[in-house]
Motif scaffolding. Structure first.
Motif, PDB file in Angstrom:
ATOM      1  N   ALA A 132      -6.758  46.463  -3.294  1.00  0.00           N
ATOM      2  CA  ALA A 132      -7.386  46.960  -2.064  1.00  0.00           C
ATOM      3  C   ALA A 132      -6.517  46.600  -0.876  1.00  0.00           C
ATOM      4  O   ALA A 132      -5.935  45.519  -0.833  1.00  0.00           O
ATOM      5  CB  ALA A 132      -8.774  46.352  -1.886  1.00  0.00           C
ATOM      6  N   ARG A 191      -8.372  45.332  -9.861  1.00  0.00           N
ATOM      7  CA  ARG A 191      -8.274  46.389  -8.844  1.00  0.00           C
ATOM      8  C   ARG A 191      -7.538  45.864  -7.628  1.00  0.00           C
ATOM      9  O   ARG A 191      -7.555  44.670  -7.350  1.00  0.00           O
ATOM     10  CB  ARG A 191      -9.665  46.851  -8.398  1.00  0.00           C
ATOM     11  CG  ARG A 191     -10.369  47.721  -9.408  1.00  0.00           C
ATOM     12  CD  ARG A 191     -11.739  48.168  -8.950  1.00  0.00           C
ATOM     13  NE  ARG A 191     -11.758  48.809  -7.642  1.00  0.00           N
ATOM     14  CZ  ARG A 191     -12.884  49.161  -7.025  1.00  0.00           C
ATOM     15  NH1 ARG A 191     -14.045  48.940  -7.572  1.00  0.00           N
ATOM     16  NH2 ARG A 191     -12.838  49.735  -5.845  1.00  0.00           N
ATOM     17  N   LEU A 244     -14.228  47.064  -2.983  1.00  0.00           N
ATOM     18  CA  LEU A 244     -13.823  46.184  -4.080  1.00  0.00           C
ATOM     19  C   LEU A 244     -14.835  45.064  -4.291  1.00  0.00           C
ATOM     20  O   LEU A 244     -15.288  44.827  -5.410  1.00  0.00           O
ATOM     21  CB  LEU A 244     -12.442  45.592  -3.808  1.00  0.00           C
ATOM     22  CG  LEU A 244     -11.979  44.486  -4.770  1.00  0.00           C
ATOM     23  CD1 LEU A 244     -11.905  45.012  -6.205  1.00  0.00           C
ATOM     24  CD2 LEU A 244     -10.656  43.910  -4.325  1.00  0.00           C
TER      25      LEU A 244
END
Length: 139
Positions: A56, A54, A65
């Motif tokens: 961020a 992911r 996160l």
């Protein structure tokens, strides 16, 4: 102390921090506790993660996160950061290397290696992470 001695001392102090405080924070994260990692991250903008799973940008996304990662990781049996390169220039520093990890992700045991590059800022005399890029090493 001359400039070269100061630079060597600064690099040595930084690497010690990477191998202790930063290592311990990453180990805690992989055991499900994101608080130590978050504590080492800058509270100043910009901050960013281009992560293996992911991404961020900004403080709010970073909090989300790290919370999500803490919820998914557990039972870390091994974590090692193989530093390939690092440097300190004034109040900025970087590391580049491989993170070798064996942990459970969402309850399933996994072993993986990430290529990880991080950028650090010295804030009020303490090192803080400002950016992380990590991606999975594939054979």
């Amino acid at each position: 102390m001359n400039r070269d001695d100061e630079r060597t001392s600064d690099r040595d102090t930084f690497l010690t921090w990477v191998k202790t405080a930063l290592y311990e924070a990453e180990l805690a994260l992989h055991n499900g506790d994101p608080a130590p990692r978050r504590a080492l991250w800058s509270r100043n903008e910009p901050v960013s993660v281009l992560g293996a799973w992911r991404n961020a940008t900004g403080q709010q996304e970073l909090d989300k996160l790290f919370t999500a990662l803490g919820k998914s990781f557990s039972d870390c049996t091994s974590y090692a950061f193989e530093v390939l390169a690092y440097d300190v220039v004034g109040d900025m520093a970087y590391t580049a290397g491989f993170e070798h990890t064996s942990t459970s992700v969402d309850g399933q045991p996994r072993t993986y290696t990430l290529r990880a590059t991080q950028v650090y800022r010295r804030e009020d005399g303490e090192w803080r992470v400002a950016h992380r890029h990590g991606d999975t090493v594939t054979e």
